[in-house]
Design a protein around this motif. Sequence first.
Motif: not given
Length: 167
Positions: A76-97
């Motif tokens: 909540s506040g002025p630094y709330r932010a969003s933007g574009p990201i890439y997600v690889r399909e192969v990333a779905l089979s692994g855990g969190v880096a």
Amino acid sequence: MASRLRERDAMSFVIRGLSPEPFQPLFALDDAALAARNIRCVVADADRGFPCRVTLQDARQGETLLLLPFLHHDVSGPYRASGPIYVREVALSGGVAEFRDELPPSFPRRLLSLRAYDADGLMRDADVVEGIDAIPHLQRLLDLPGVAYLHVHNARPGCYACRVDPA
């Protein structure tokens, strides 16, 4: 001996990629359903330039990714932010880096924007550094009074890369 003392006293940190779970159902959608959510399915045309926010690695040429809007600073506040990201399909089979006291492999070759936030999500400090030199800057920012976490952005395109927390 002085360098050992400096290393021992340096702020320890952990860099984590995003969880793959929220992205898993998206890869089953067709182009029209993706477009309705402002998402594009893309194929990497080079081994560099398509940084996955789950694995924190660049996609290889020929890999399928989603390019999507992502709320990366949900405060909540002025630094709330969003933007574009890439997600690889192969990333779905692994855990969190996870990288502890080291950078993900793609970071040293990028210009990075480091943004330090307090517990309320307000920016306390920021810096732009060559990725190869980022570790002491990450540690310095995390060691500032009131800093709770950092965000790293790829400085040239400005897109969100990851969050850094004290370890």
